[in-house]
Motif scaffolding. Sequence first.
Motif, PDB file in Angstrom:
ATOM      1  N   LYS A 536      45.715  36.537  37.554  1.00 47.66           N
ATOM      2  CA  LYS A 536      45.039  38.233  37.864  1.00 47.66           C
ATOM      3  C   LYS A 536      44.083  38.001  38.932  1.00 47.66           C
ATOM      4  N   GLN A 537      44.018  38.734  40.017  1.00 47.80           N
ATOM      5  CA  GLN A 537      42.819  38.840  40.594  1.00 47.80           C
ATOM      6  C   GLN A 537      42.826  40.464  40.989  1.00 47.80           C
ATOM      7  N   ILE A 538      41.899  41.085  41.077  1.00 51.21           N
ATOM      8  CA  ILE A 538      41.527  42.556  41.584  1.00 51.21           C
ATOM      9  C   ILE A 538      40.415  42.593  42.566  1.00 51.21           C
ATOM     10  N   ARG A 539      40.812  43.657  43.307  1.00 52.74           N
ATOM     11  CA  ARG A 539      39.764  44.195  44.380  1.00 52.74           C
ATOM     12  C   ARG A 539      39.762  45.853  44.187  1.00 52.74           C
ATOM     13  N   ASP A 540      38.779  46.285  45.085  1.00 50.95           N
ATOM     14  CA  ASP A 540      38.744  47.646  45.067  1.00 50.95           C
ATOM     15  C   ASP A 540      38.492  47.989  46.640  1.00 50.95           C
ATOM     16  N   VAL A 541      39.292  49.092  47.042  1.00 47.31           N
ATOM     17  CA  VAL A 541      38.952  49.715  48.429  1.00 47.31           C
ATOM     18  C   VAL A 541      37.399  50.191  48.374  1.00 47.31           C
ATOM     19  N   ARG A 542      36.702  49.813  49.057  1.00 43.64           N
ATOM     20  CA  ARG A 542      35.111  50.359  49.189  1.00 43.64           C
ATOM     21  C   ARG A 542      34.464  50.405  50.658  1.00 43.64           C
ATOM     22  N   SER A 543      33.991  51.668  50.606  1.00 40.11           N
ATOM     23  CA  SER A 543      33.301  52.111  51.625  1.00 40.11           C
ATOM     24  C   SER A 543      31.513  51.830  51.649  1.00 40.11           C
ATOM     25  N   GLY A 544      31.157  50.800  52.040  1.00 44.83           N
ATOM     26  CA  GLY A 544      29.724  50.851  51.759  1.00 44.83           C
ATOM     27  C   GLY A 544      29.500  49.648  50.712  1.00 44.83           C
ATOM     28  N   GLU A 545      28.939  48.578  50.942  1.00 48.95           N
ATOM     29  CA  GLU A 545      28.679  47.517  49.863  1.00 48.95           C
ATOM     30  C   GLU A 545      27.513  46.717  50.474  1.00 48.95           C
ATOM     31  N   GLY A 546      26.807  46.020  49.668  1.00 44.69           N
ATOM     32  CA  GLY A 546      25.601  45.092  49.894  1.00 44.69           C
ATOM     33  C   GLY A 546      24.504  46.489  50.173  1.00 44.69           C
ATOM     34  N   PHE A 547      23.675  46.000  51.237  1.00 43.59           N
ATOM     35  CA  PHE A 547      22.699  46.840  51.633  1.00 43.59           C
ATOM     36  C   PHE A 547      22.777  47.898  52.585  1.00 43.59           C
ATOM     37  N   LYS A 548      23.247  47.096  53.884  1.00 47.55           N
ATOM     38  CA  LYS A 548      23.105  47.748  55.214  1.00 47.55           C
ATOM     39  C   LYS A 548      24.381  48.019  55.905  1.00 47.55           C
ATOM     40  N   TYR A 549      25.368  46.927  55.720  1.00 44.58           N
ATOM     41  CA  TYR A 549      26.442  46.858  56.598  1.00 44.58           C
ATOM     42  C   TYR A 549      27.786  47.700  56.165  1.00 44.58           C
ATOM     43  N   MET A 550      28.527  47.672  57.076  1.00 39.98           N
ATOM     44  CA  MET A 550      29.956  48.443  56.535  1.00 39.98           C
ATOM     45  C   MET A 550      30.928  47.353  57.048  1.00 39.98           C
ATOM     46  N   SER A 551      31.689  46.814  56.053  1.00 37.03           N
ATOM     47  CA  SER A 551      32.711  46.049  56.303  1.00 37.03           C
ATOM     48  C   SER A 551      34.163  46.373  56.016  1.00 37.03           C
ATOM     49  N   SER A 552      35.259  45.810  56.341  1.00 39.62           N
ATOM     50  CA  SER A 552      36.811  46.269  56.575  1.00 39.62           C
ATOM     51  C   SER A 552      37.083  47.183  55.246  1.00 39.62           C
ATOM     52  N   LEU A 553      37.926  48.179  55.641  1.00 36.61           N
ATOM     53  CA  LEU A 553      38.651  48.966  54.499  1.00 36.61           C
ATOM     54  C   LEU A 553      39.982  48.300  54.030  1.00 36.61           C
ATOM     55  N   ASN A 554      40.254  47.183  54.644  1.00 38.62           N
ATOM     56  CA  ASN A 554      41.486  46.448  54.226  1.00 38.62           C
ATOM     57  C   ASN A 554      41.031  45.597  53.090  1.00 38.62           C
ATOM     58  N   VAL A 555      42.007  45.427  52.274  1.00 40.01           N
ATOM     59  CA  VAL A 555      41.515  44.621  51.012  1.00 40.01           C
ATOM     60  C   VAL A 555      42.300  43.111  51.180  1.00 40.01           C
ATOM     61  N   HIS A 556      41.372  42.209  50.978  1.00 45.20           N
ATOM     62  CA  HIS A 556      41.963  40.704  51.272  1.00 45.20           C
ATOM     63  C   HIS A 556      41.853  39.882  50.063  1.00 45.20           C
ATOM     64  N   PHE A 557      42.747  39.253  49.675  1.00 44.98           N
ATOM     65  CA  PHE A 557      43.082  38.318  48.697  1.00 44.98           C
ATOM     66  C   PHE A 557      43.310  36.855  49.309  1.00 44.98           C
ATOM     67  N   GLY A 558      42.566  35.742  48.714  1.00 45.80           N
ATOM     68  CA  GLY A 558      42.960  34.410  48.937  1.00 45.80           C
ATOM     69  C   GLY A 558      43.850  34.062  47.984  1.00 45.80           C
ATOM     70  N   LEU A 559      44.605  33.009  48.156  1.00 45.65           N
ATOM     71  CA  LEU A 559      45.900  32.607  47.103  1.00 45.65           C
ATOM     72  C   LEU A 559      45.672  31.131  46.846  1.00 45.65           C
ATOM     73  N   GLY A 560      44.633  30.249  47.601  1.00 48.89           N
ATOM     74  CA  GLY A 560      44.791  28.741  47.312  1.00 48.89           C
ATOM     75  C   GLY A 560      46.110  28.064  47.929  1.00 48.89           C
ATOM     76  N   THR A 561      46.539  27.325  46.990  1.00 52.95           N
ATOM     77  CA  THR A 561      47.903  26.604  47.228  1.00 52.95           C
ATOM     78  C   THR A 561      49.021  27.655  47.070  1.00 52.95           C
ATOM     79  N   ALA A 562      48.885  28.577  46.226  1.00 51.93           N
ATOM     80  CA  ALA A 562      50.028  29.483  45.678  1.00 51.93           C
ATOM     81  C   ALA A 562      50.727  29.919  46.639  1.00 51.93           C
ATOM     82  N   THR A 563      51.947  29.688  46.564  1.00 56.77           N
ATOM     83  CA  THR A 563      53.154  30.522  47.621  1.00 56.77           C
ATOM     84  C   THR A 563      53.815  31.666  47.059  1.00 56.77           C
ATOM     85  N   THR A 564      53.478  32.189  45.906  1.00 53.01           N
ATOM     86  CA  THR A 564      54.173  33.318  45.617  1.00 53.01           C
ATOM     87  C   THR A 564      53.274  34.410  44.974  1.00 53.01           C
TER      88      THR A 564
END
Length: 682
Positions: A536-564
């Motif tokens: 299992k992996q989890i993510r949140d949709v966040r507006s504003g993290e860290g201290f200063k910057y604003m990063s993507s509102l799209n949520v991104h997962f890496g899967l390694g070598t998994a194909t499903t």
Amino acid sequence: MKKITLLFVLLFLTQITKAQDTCASAQPITAGTYVVTVIDGTQVPNPVCAANGATPATRPPAGEWYSYTPTQNYTVTVTSDLQINNGKDTRFHVYTGGCGALTCYSGDDDGGAIGTGYLSVASFDVTAGTNYIIAWDNRWSSTGFTFQLIEAPIVVPPPTPISYTLQTINTINSTFNLCVVDMNGDKKDDIVGVSANNLRVHNQGTAGTFSVTDFPISGTSDMPNWSLAAGDYNKDGFNDILLGSGSGLTFWRSNSTGTAYTNVNPSDYIFCQRTNFIDINNDGNLDAFSCHDVAPNVYYLNDGLGNMTYYQSGTPGAYNLGVTASGGNYASLWTDFDNDGDRDMFISKCSGPPCELHRNDGNGVFTDISAAAGINVTPIQTWSSAIADFDNDGDMDIIITASAGTHKFFRNNLDTATVAFTNITAGSGWDTNTSTNIDNIAYDFDNDGRVDVLGGGNKIMFNQGNNVFAPVSYSGISVGAVGDLNNDGFLDILNGNTIRYAVPNGNNWIKMTFQGIQSNSNGIGARVEIYGPWGKQIRDVRSGEGFKYMSSLNVHFGLGTATTITQVIVRWPSGVVDTFNNVTPNQTFSVVEGSTLGINSFESSVFTMYPNPVKNNITIAINTANPVEFTTAEIYDLTGRRVQVTTVINQNVGVDALATGTYILKLTDTNNKNYSQKFIKE
């Protein structure tokens, strides 16, 4: 006979207590805690190993000597930076070789953070069977103190998990280039620059190309000297910008076509630090939050029409979201720590007070559970913290990343206890990471399925699994806004006007975009879960993290070598849950709130609609026990694209112009509350 025996005992005890007075009689030690009563042994030789070394004429006249021989290879930390030593001043040196020919190996003078900062701490790698001599001197004081020797497994740096190519774009020349977010509604990350009276957007095209558009902004705006956040708070389908300055905050609000922006500048004084868009009261509308550096935190509640009302924590009628009068609130991050479906808040604190964890208990009640959760450690200096599920067990962990001093890594124990965290810093790689920074962010930079941390020291701390991190250095890398700026599924970093593009390493991925219906339109606050061979992996949709910057509102997962990907679950702030089975990797996957609900399964107590399926016209039947008046109807396809906006006339909505397919109908009532159901167009 008794006198002789007593004399022998006294001599023996003296030998024990003074055995560390010379190099030759250095006291053997292992990992543990030791008390130095006074420094009065033989002097340390030149060259001294610690900083601020003395010259031969003034070198310290006394030292206390210890001998350490590890049984295996370790990373060792020697430290007097302990609360018990607060106010003291120490210095130590580490040597290899024999007493007649010592060679400097490590040491420290003023590396501590406690009290005056004159205490000592250093970490270094040691080899099994090698003898190391540790000498504390009285260069600054002969007063006794306590020190620790800590052993930790050596973290072997991994092969470079991801490499980068750099592109400098001269047109990225705004005063503040802090933001990467979709600005034109195509779900691709764009680059947002802010200057006085101008918003410059680099819209992403194909293969990492950009087109530049300037939007003039009239009036006086606070500039984002401290932070920037983004989100669609007026629900017109285009993201708005929140600027945080040292005197207040400003909203740059889009029009309904995304072709112009209006400056909304409240007059409230706020020494803004981190700003966020978040639906605080869970009414489906984005509110704005700001850390206040010199007073209790503040927020603005959205009335559903895009009008914001100011509140300060702790005042009558306001939520308690950090009420310390002296402030020190530097970075806020909203996430669901206790997995109960609502958003809690973590505040990183500067200037010494402990960080705060505010649990959302519902109905507008937030409770400071910092002590009960075990994260209120002191002393600590942090401007921001990295928060993610670092061990992939389904709950959010915390790395309190230091702006000065030492980092602290806390594991969330929700699987074994109720709202409790355990300090697992020792042996994690964070105990030996001496690089500090004001900004720290958590993303899976190499797409291996484990969340990494970018902070200070020109390096990424890559997650090795089992709660161990290893540093990998990159020339010139630093924290910036993060997003996929060439649409290849790997996260890129914006530093000034330079884009650091990740070079795909063969790992698989999935990128997810969101369209809220009952929830806020960005889905900010949604919890996303994916399941597959990794677990299992989890993510949140966040507006504003860290201290200063604003990063993507799209949520991104890496899967390694998994194909499903066996299953994707999206838990929206509204409580709606969408579930998708057997999702294909290596794609941008768009989710519309309620899109997986069965036809008419998302029944509202307020209305029903018929016929369904429908050819020409939807009729809305109002529940007479709970009457409402609908004003507007919006229709979305299952990619999240709004395909029709119309006025509700006589409780009817025409759908003649729609192509055959499945859609979501969103209705807005006279109180600006939203309702939705799915229908099929024949």
